[in-house]
Design a protein around this motif. Structure first.
Motif, short mmCIF file in Angstrom:
data_model
loop_
_atom_site.label_atom_id
_atom_site.label_comp_id
_atom_site.label_asym_id
_atom_site.label_seq_id
_atom_site.Cartn_x
_atom_site.Cartn_y
_atom_site.Cartn_z
N ARG A 130 0.84 -1.20 0.00
CA ARG A 130 0.00 0.00 0.00
C ARG A 130 0.88 1.25 0.00
O ARG A 130 0.64 2.19 -0.77
N ALA A 131 1.90 1.26 0.85
CA ALA A 131 2.80 2.42 0.91
C ALA A 131 3.53 2.60 -0.41
O ALA A 131 3.69 3.73 -0.90
N GLU A 132 3.94 1.51 -1.01
CA GLU A 132 4.61 1.57 -2.31
C GLU A 132 3.70 2.19 -3.37
O GLU A 132 4.11 3.05 -4.15
N GLY A 133 2.44 1.77 -3.36
CA GLY A 133 1.47 2.34 -4.29
C GLY A 133 1.24 3.82 -4.04
O GLY A 133 1.09 4.61 -4.98
N GLN A 134 1.23 4.21 -2.77
CA GLN A 134 1.04 5.61 -2.44
C GLN A 134 2.22 6.46 -2.90
O GLN A 134 2.03 7.57 -3.41
N VAL A 135 3.42 5.94 -2.78
CA VAL A 135 4.60 6.68 -3.24
C VAL A 135 4.57 6.80 -4.76
O VAL A 135 4.87 7.86 -5.31
#
Length: 91
Positions: A21-26
């Protein structure tokens, strides 16, 4: 003293999902910058990514705390000091 590791498959899966999820947000932040979106929208997306990473960090610190305590008072104090230092520096 053993280094604690995350062995619970369900916890690993949950952490993997948070990191994805964090990777997608970045990735979304990078796209938003290219698309000249508002600073406010970008800041909100960055805050969401940071929160996701913070939750993984605290799970890792929790893993350190949950590990079997080392034997001996000095070793337990050293372990507690390590956890406290990690939280003070990065938490």
């Amino acid at each position: 003293m053993q280094n604690p590791a995350l062995h619970d498959p369900a916890a690993k899966k949950a952490i993997g999902a948070r990191l994805a999820r964090a990777e997608g947000q970045v990735r979304a932040v990078r796209r938003m910058i290219v698309e000249d979106q508002s600073c406010e929208a970008i800041a909100l997306q960055l805050a969401a990514a940071r929160k996701a990473l913070d939750r993984v960090f605290y799970e890792m610190v929790s893993c350190m705390i949950r590990m079997e305590p080392p034997s001996g008072v000095a070793a337990r104090r050293e372990h507690a000091s390590k956890v406290a230092e990690m939280l003070a520096r990065f938490g």
